[in-house]
Design an enzyme around this catalytic site. Structure first.
Site, PDB file in Angstrom:
ATOM      1  N   GLU A 138       0.830  -1.189   0.000  1.00  0.00           N
ATOM      2  CA  GLU A 138       0.000   0.000   0.000  1.00  0.00           C
ATOM      3  C   GLU A 138       0.874   1.252   0.000  1.00  0.00           C
ATOM      4  O   GLU A 138       1.914   1.302   0.647  1.00  0.00           O
ATOM      5  CB  GLU A 138      -0.914   0.002   1.227  1.00  0.00           C
ATOM      6  CG  GLU A 138      -1.917  -1.125   1.203  1.00  0.00           C
ATOM      7  CD  GLU A 138      -2.817  -1.126   2.424  1.00  0.00           C
ATOM      8  OE1 GLU A 138      -2.524  -0.401   3.389  1.00  0.00           O
ATOM      9  OE2 GLU A 138      -3.806  -1.876   2.404  1.00  0.00           O
ATOM     10  N   CYS A 156       3.438   8.738   0.809  1.00  0.00           N
ATOM     11  CA  CYS A 156       3.886   7.913   1.926  1.00  0.00           C
ATOM     12  C   CYS A 156       4.137   6.514   1.369  1.00  0.00           C
ATOM     13  O   CYS A 156       3.206   5.837   0.938  1.00  0.00           O
ATOM     14  CB  CYS A 156       2.819   7.875   3.022  1.00  0.00           C
ATOM     15  SG  CYS A 156       3.274   6.851   4.437  1.00  0.00           S
ATOM     16  N   CYS A 163       5.442  -5.996   8.054  1.00  0.00           N
ATOM     17  CA  CYS A 163       6.490  -5.515   8.955  1.00  0.00           C
ATOM     18  C   CYS A 163       6.762  -6.564  10.028  1.00  0.00           C
ATOM     19  O   CYS A 163       5.813  -7.084  10.632  1.00  0.00           O
ATOM     20  CB  CYS A 163       6.081  -4.196   9.604  1.00  0.00           C
ATOM     21  SG  CYS A 163       7.374  -3.478  10.662  1.00  0.00           S
ATOM     22  N   CYS A 167       4.856  -3.495  16.258  1.00  0.00           N
ATOM     23  CA  CYS A 167       4.527  -2.496  17.278  1.00  0.00           C
ATOM     24  C   CYS A 167       3.065  -2.688  17.670  1.00  0.00           C
ATOM     25  O   CYS A 167       2.203  -2.905  16.809  1.00  0.00           O
ATOM     26  CB  CYS A 167       4.770  -1.087  16.755  1.00  0.00           C
ATOM     27  SG  CYS A 167       6.512  -0.736  16.422  1.00  0.00           S
ATOM     28  N   CYS A 170       0.184  -0.707  15.859  1.00  0.00           N
ATOM     29  CA  CYS A 170       0.258  -0.549  14.404  1.00  0.00           C
ATOM     30  C   CYS A 170      -0.459  -1.686  13.683  1.00  0.00           C
ATOM     31  O   CYS A 170      -0.232  -2.867  13.974  1.00  0.00           O
ATOM     32  CB  CYS A 170       1.719  -0.491  13.969  1.00  0.00           C
ATOM     33  SG  CYS A 170       1.941  -0.310  12.191  1.00  0.00           S
ATOM     34  N   SER A 240      11.808   7.224   8.214  1.00  0.00           N
ATOM     35  CA  SER A 240      11.338   6.947   9.563  1.00  0.00           C
ATOM     36  C   SER A 240      11.833   5.591  10.046  1.00  0.00           C
ATOM     37  O   SER A 240      11.989   4.653   9.257  1.00  0.00           O
ATOM     38  CB  SER A 240       9.805   6.982   9.589  1.00  0.00           C
ATOM     39  OG  SER A 240       9.308   6.658  10.865  1.00  0.00           O
ATOM     40  N   LEU A 264       9.605   7.163  18.766  1.00  0.00           N
ATOM     41  CA  LEU A 264       9.974   6.983  20.171  1.00  0.00           C
ATOM     42  C   LEU A 264       8.814   6.383  20.972  1.00  0.00           C
ATOM     43  O   LEU A 264       8.955   5.339  21.601  1.00  0.00           O
ATOM     44  CB  LEU A 264      10.388   8.339  20.749  1.00  0.00           C
ATOM     45  CG  LEU A 264      11.430   8.329  21.867  1.00  0.00           C
ATOM     46  CD1 LEU A 264      12.685   7.602  21.448  1.00  0.00           C
ATOM     47  CD2 LEU A 264      11.749   9.755  22.283  1.00  0.00           C
ATOM     48  N   HIS A 265       7.693   7.084  21.009  1.00  0.00           N
ATOM     49  CA  HIS A 265       6.432   6.619  21.595  1.00  0.00           C
ATOM     50  C   HIS A 265       6.423   6.455  23.113  1.00  0.00           C
ATOM     51  O   HIS A 265       5.374   6.113  23.683  1.00  0.00           O
ATOM     52  CB  HIS A 265       5.981   5.298  20.958  1.00  0.00           C
ATOM     53  CG  HIS A 265       5.924   5.335  19.471  1.00  0.00           C
ATOM     54  ND1 HIS A 265       5.404   6.416  18.772  1.00  0.00           N
ATOM     55  CD2 HIS A 265       6.337   4.438  18.520  1.00  0.00           C
ATOM     56  CE1 HIS A 265       5.482   6.169  17.470  1.00  0.00           C
ATOM     57  NE2 HIS A 265       6.047   4.990  17.294  1.00  0.00           N
ATOM     58  N   CYS A 384      -1.686   6.986   9.358  1.00  0.00           N
ATOM     59  CA  CYS A 384      -0.571   6.261   9.971  1.00  0.00           C
ATOM     60  C   CYS A 384      -1.081   5.202  10.936  1.00  0.00           C
ATOM     61  O   CYS A 384      -1.947   5.460  11.751  1.00  0.00           O
ATOM     62  CB  CYS A 384       0.341   7.229  10.711  1.00  0.00           C
ATOM     63  SG  CYS A 384       1.644   7.862   9.692  1.00  0.00           S
TER      64      CYS A 384
END
Length: 413
Positions: A138, A156, A163, A167, A170, A240, A264-265, A384
Site C-alpha cells: 500500500e 507515503c 512488517c 509495534c 500498528c 522513519s 519513540l512513543h 498512519c
C-alpha cells in the site's frame, strides 16, 4: 505551539558479453549505493533486469552495450521517469529493433499494476499495488492545499511487504511480514501517486508498510533515484524508523540531507518496551546516543515521532519526562505528536483533543519544538498505523486476480 498543517510532510544478463556488462552496471551501482550489515529477512528472488531505478548514465551504458548511440539511454530515462511509460513495447520514440532487443534480453520497465484504489473524503488516496510475485503493498498520496491555494502532494511509501517488528498499536505488523521491497518497487509507488493525482509529488515520507532500516540498502537506492532521476529534493524526504541497532550510524555515514524521524512513543525504557517490542534489543539510551551522534555527524535535526495512546503514554507527567530526556541528549530536537488512529482488534484508544494539546503545551513550555500531526485518510484506512493489508500473508492467485486497469478511477471505501 504549531499544529502541523500536513499529515506526513514533516514529519526515496543475458548470455552475450555486452548484455552481461549492461547487467553488471546495475549490480555495481546497487552495491555501491548502500552496502550494509543490517539484518534483513530472506527476500524472494526476483528478476534483476529492471530499467526503473537505473540512472541516466547506466541507461546510456545499456544502450551502448546493445549497439545503440548513448543518446538512446537519455531517451530511455525520459520515457521511464518523465513520461512514465510502463511497457517497453510502448517506447514509441525508440527504434523497434532496440525495443525488441531489450525484450529479448529479458529487460522490463518494472512497473506494477494498481490492484485497488480507495479515496478518503479529505482527498487522501490509498493505492494497493500488486507486485511481480503477487504480493500487495500500500502507498498513500496526501494532497494539502496551502494558503495560496497551491497543492502540495506527499507520497507515503512502503519499504517492506508487511512488517516484522509488530509495534502493538500498528495495523501493519498485525498482518505479518513477507519480504523486503526492491528499490524500484519503492520508486514506482511515487510514480503511481503522481499518475493518480496528475500532479508532481513534492514530499516523500518512508512511513508506510515496513521498517525502512531493515531494508536500508534498497531504501537508499530508492532515495538516490527519487532525488536524481525523479527530481525530488533530499530535504523533501523523510526516513522513519522505530530503531534498529547500528543503522542510524550507517545512515549518518551517507550524509544525506533528508530528515530522520525516530518513532519513540515513550519517555522511558519500561514503557517503550510495552509499546515497541523490538525496544528490548535497542535500549532507549542507545538509540538516543545514536541520534545525538547523527546530529553531530550530519547537522540535521532529528524528529521524534510520538504516538499518543489514551491512558498509556499521554499524561502530562510523560510529557515532562520526555522533555527531560530530549534535553539530556542535546538540542535541536523536534517532536511530532500523533494521536492514535483506532484499528480493529486493538484495545488502545485515541486521546481527547484536550489531552493532546495539554501534552504539547508541556513540551513547548520546556523549549521543545512540537507539532501535532493532522489525521488524514482515516475513512480510507490510509492514516498512519492503518496500513493493513489483508492479503499480506498469502500472495494473490494470478488467475483469479482482478486488477484495476486505470488507477485514475477511485473506488468508494
Amino acid at each position: 505551539m504549531r499544529i502541523a498543517a500536513t499529515s506526513m510532510a514533516m514529519l526515496q544478463q543475458s548470455c552475450s558479453v555486452p548484455l552481461a556488462r549492461a547487467a553488471s552496471v546495475r549490480s555495481l551501482s546497487l552495491a555501491a549505493a548502500a552496502s550494509s550489515s543490517v539484518p534483513t529477512a530472506p527476500s524472494t528472488a526476483l528478476d534483476p533486469r529492471v530499467l526503473l531505478g537505473m540512472s541516466e548514465q547506466q541507461l546510456q551504458q545499456l544502450a551502448v552495450d546493445l549497439g545503440q548511440q548513448s543518446y538512446r539511454g537519455k531517451q530511455l530515462h525520459q520515457l521511464i521517469y518523465k513520461r512514465k511509460v510502463r511497457e517497453i513495447e510502448d517506447f514509441s520514440h525508440l527504434p523497434m529493433a532496440f525495443r525488441n532487443e531489450l525484450q529479448e534480453a529479458g529487460w522490463r520497465v518494472g512497473r506494477s499494476p494498481i490492484y485497488r484504489t480507495v479515496t478518503a473524503a479529505d482527498g487522501t488516496i490509498k493505492l494497493l499495488i500488486k507486485l511481480e510475485d503477487n504480493r500487495l503493498i500500500e502507498t498513500v498520496g496526501i494532497p494539502v492545499e496551502d494558503e495560496k491555494g497551491l497543492v502540495r502532494l506527499t507520497a507515503c511509501v512502503s519499504s517492506q511487504v508487511g512488517c516484522p517488528l509488530r509495534c502493538s498499536f500498528c495495523a501493519t505488523g498485525k498482518g505479518g511480514f513477507s519480504r523486503n521491497l526492491q528499490a524500484h518497487e519503492i520508486v514506482e509507488q511515487v510514480l503511481a501517486i503522481e499518475e493518480t493525482f496528475k500532479h508532481r509529488v513534492k514530499n516523500v515520507v518512508f512511513m508506510g508498510m515496513g521498517e525502512p532500516m531493515l531494508n536500508l540498502k534498497s531504501v537508499l537506492e530508492a532515495h538516490r533515484c527519487l532525488n536524481k532521476d525523479v527530481q525530488i529534493g533530499q530535504r523533501m524526504m523523510t526516513i522513519s524508523t522505530v530503531g534498529v541497532p547500528n543503522t542510524i550510524k550507517k545512515l549518518a555515514s551517507h550524509k544525506i540531507q533528508s530528515t530522520l524521524a525516530v518513532s519513540l512513543h515513550a519517555p522511558n525504557q519500561k514503557l517503550r518496551e510495552s509499546i515497541v517490542p523490538s525496544a528490548k534489543s535497542y535500549p532507549l539510551y542507545a538509540i538516543m546516543k545514536d541520534c545525538q551522534d547523527y546530529f553531530q555527524e550530519t547537522s540535521r535535526r532529528v524528529s521524534f515521532e510520538y504516538a499518543l495512546l489514551a491512558g498509556v503514554n499521554d499524561a502530562e507527567d510523560h510529557a515532562v519526562e520526555l522533555a527531560e530526556l530530549l534535553h539530556e541528549w542535546g538540542r535541536g530536537n523536534h517532536v511530532n505528536l500523533i494521536p492514535f488512529n483506532p484499528i480493529d482488534g486493538s484495545d488502545y484508544r485515541r486521546p481527547s483533543k484536550k489531552a493532546v494539546l495539554a501534552f504539547a503545551s508541556v513540551l513547548e513550555s520546556r523549549k521543545i519544538a512540537v507539532s501535532v500531526r493532522q489525521t488524514r485518510g482515516l475513512d480510507a484506512s490510509a492514516a498512519c498505523g492503518q496500513l493493513r493489508n489483508k492479503f499480506q500473508k498469502s500472495p494473490l492467485l494470478a488467475k483469479t486476480d482482478e486488477i484495476q486497469s486505470q488507477p485514475k478511477i477511485a473506488m468508494a471505501c
